[in-house]
Motif scaffolding. Structure first.
Motif, PDB file in Angstrom:
ATOM      1  N   TRP A 151       6.094  -6.621  -0.933  1.00 14.39           N
ATOM      2  CA  TRP A 151       6.194  -5.177  -0.647  1.00 14.39           C
ATOM      3  C   TRP A 151       7.415  -4.563  -1.310  1.00 14.39           C
ATOM      4  O   TRP A 151       7.369  -3.438  -1.804  1.00 14.39           O
ATOM      5  N   VAL A 152       8.515  -5.317  -1.341  1.00 15.61           N
ATOM      6  CA  VAL A 152       9.733  -4.807  -1.965  1.00 15.61           C
ATOM      7  C   VAL A 152       9.687  -5.013  -3.480  1.00 15.61           C
ATOM      8  O   VAL A 152       9.966  -4.100  -4.262  1.00 15.61           O
ATOM      9  N   GLY A 153       9.303  -6.213  -3.894  1.00 14.91           N
ATOM     10  CA  GLY A 153       9.293  -6.523  -5.319  1.00 14.91           C
ATOM     11  C   GLY A 153       8.164  -5.878  -6.095  1.00 14.91           C
ATOM     12  O   GLY A 153       8.225  -5.772  -7.325  1.00 14.91           O
ATOM     13  N   GLY A 154       7.095  -5.457  -5.393  1.00 14.60           N
ATOM     14  CA  GLY A 154       5.951  -4.858  -6.075  1.00 14.60           C
ATOM     15  C   GLY A 154       6.175  -3.437  -6.526  1.00 14.60           C
ATOM     16  O   GLY A 154       5.400  -2.907  -7.333  1.00 14.60           O
ATOM     17  N   PHE A 155       7.238  -2.786  -6.020  1.00 15.51           N
ATOM     18  CA  PHE A 155       7.589  -1.416  -6.422  1.00 15.51           C
ATOM     19  C   PHE A 155       6.412  -0.454  -6.310  1.00 15.51           C
ATOM     20  O   PHE A 155       6.221   0.411  -7.174  1.00 15.51           O
ATOM     21  N   GLY A 156       5.597  -0.630  -5.279  1.00  9.64           N
ATOM     22  CA  GLY A 156       4.492   0.295  -5.056  1.00  9.64           C
ATOM     23  C   GLY A 156       3.263   0.045  -5.898  1.00  9.64           C
ATOM     24  O   GLY A 156       2.264   0.756  -5.769  1.00  9.64           O
ATOM     25  N   ASP A 157       3.282  -0.973  -6.756  1.00 10.00           N
ATOM     26  CA  ASP A 157       2.155  -1.258  -7.647  1.00 10.00           C
ATOM     27  C   ASP A 157       1.258  -2.333  -7.030  1.00 10.00           C
ATOM     28  O   ASP A 157       1.751  -3.386  -6.597  1.00 10.00           O
ATOM     29  N   LYS A 158      -0.042  -2.099  -7.012  1.00 10.50           N
ATOM     30  CA  LYS A 158      -0.985  -3.017  -6.386  1.00 10.50           C
ATOM     31  C   LYS A 158      -0.977  -4.377  -7.061  1.00 10.50           C
ATOM     32  O   LYS A 158      -0.875  -5.414  -6.391  1.00 10.50           O
TER      33      LYS A 158
END
Length: 246
Positions: free
Chosen positions: A87-94
């Motif tokens: 959730w943190v490392g994905g930076f909002g990208d699926k």
């Protein structure tokens, strides 16, 4: 009884040996027995608390938490750590979020999430045991195992392979709704505190579902594991706090 043994094998460290590979339908039906497995876990915690009640509360709460984690093999905590990292490392990208979830390494955010959840659980357990509310220990593992029923019934499973996709395809929806509803009604044993905790539980599930859909368009095995841990922690903390007001 095969679906029950599938659930027991998957959710606990109990050594279950299936005679043959279960069918997709049996995997789907195993979801119906998740609350039963939660009940068994809760009964073990209740038995330990009752047998060791003469110990200092600080020590007893530690024993209960360690046994709780040990019984599940840390399965759901692993899902929590993976989800927190993603959730943190994905930076909002699926796609980045799903990719990080599959990484077996645990980053600092994942470790921090485990520490926070364990501290909250331990402190809430301390208060619960101090008040000698041993029967309430049965409640929280059941809440946790009701979580997958809600998510599989209402949310799309985004990965195409694995046990989760089979469950999503063959889940008995009518029976899942019935079991979910009956299990929630059982919290009436704890009167107003139980009812308020159940409402908070539902609101927590709705919020988690919203965030999962917002980020990855559905759920994965890791997000389900994370949801189980979050639901248990929120319900345990809420029950303890509400006990001082209701």
């Amino acid at each position: 009884m095969t679906p029950f043994f599938i659930a027991l094998q998957f959710l606990t460290i109990v050594p279950v040996h299936l005679r043959k590979m279960p069918s997709p339908q049996q995997n789907g039906c195993s979801l119906l027995f998740y609350p039963v497995v939660g009940l068994l876990i809760g009964l073990v915690l209740y038995a330990v608390a009752s047998l060791l009640h003469i110990l200092p509360v600080v020590l007893l709460s530690t024993f209960i938490l360690v046994i709780w984690i040990w019984l599940t093999g840390g399965l759901h905590l692993d899902g929590l750590a993976d989800t927190a990292d993603a959730w943190v490392g994905g930076f909002g990208d699926k796609e980045n979020t799903l990719r990080i979830m599959k990484d077996p390494a645990c980053g600092p955010i994942g470790v921090l999430s485990l520490i926070i959840v364990c501290i909250i659980k331990w402190s809430a357990l301390y208060v619960l045991l101090q008040e000698q509310l041993y029967t309430a220990l049965v409640l929280f593992p059941v809440f946790g195992r009701l979580t997958p029923l809600f998510l599989f019934l209402t949310t799309e499973y985004v990965r195409e392979r694995g046990l989760g996709s089979t469950i999503a395809q063959y889940i008995p929806k009518t029976w899942s709704i019935i079991i979910f509803s009956i299990s929630l009604l059982a919290v009436g044993y704890f009167v107003w505190v139980g009812l308020a905790t159940a409402i908070i539980f539902i609101l927590t599930l709705i919020y988690l579902r919203h965030k999962f859909i917002q980020r990855i368009d559905g759920i994965t095995g890791d997000t389900i594991g994370a949801s189980i841990e979050i639901a248990e922690t929120v319900c345990l903390l809420s029950f303890v706090i509400l006990g001082f007001y209701l």
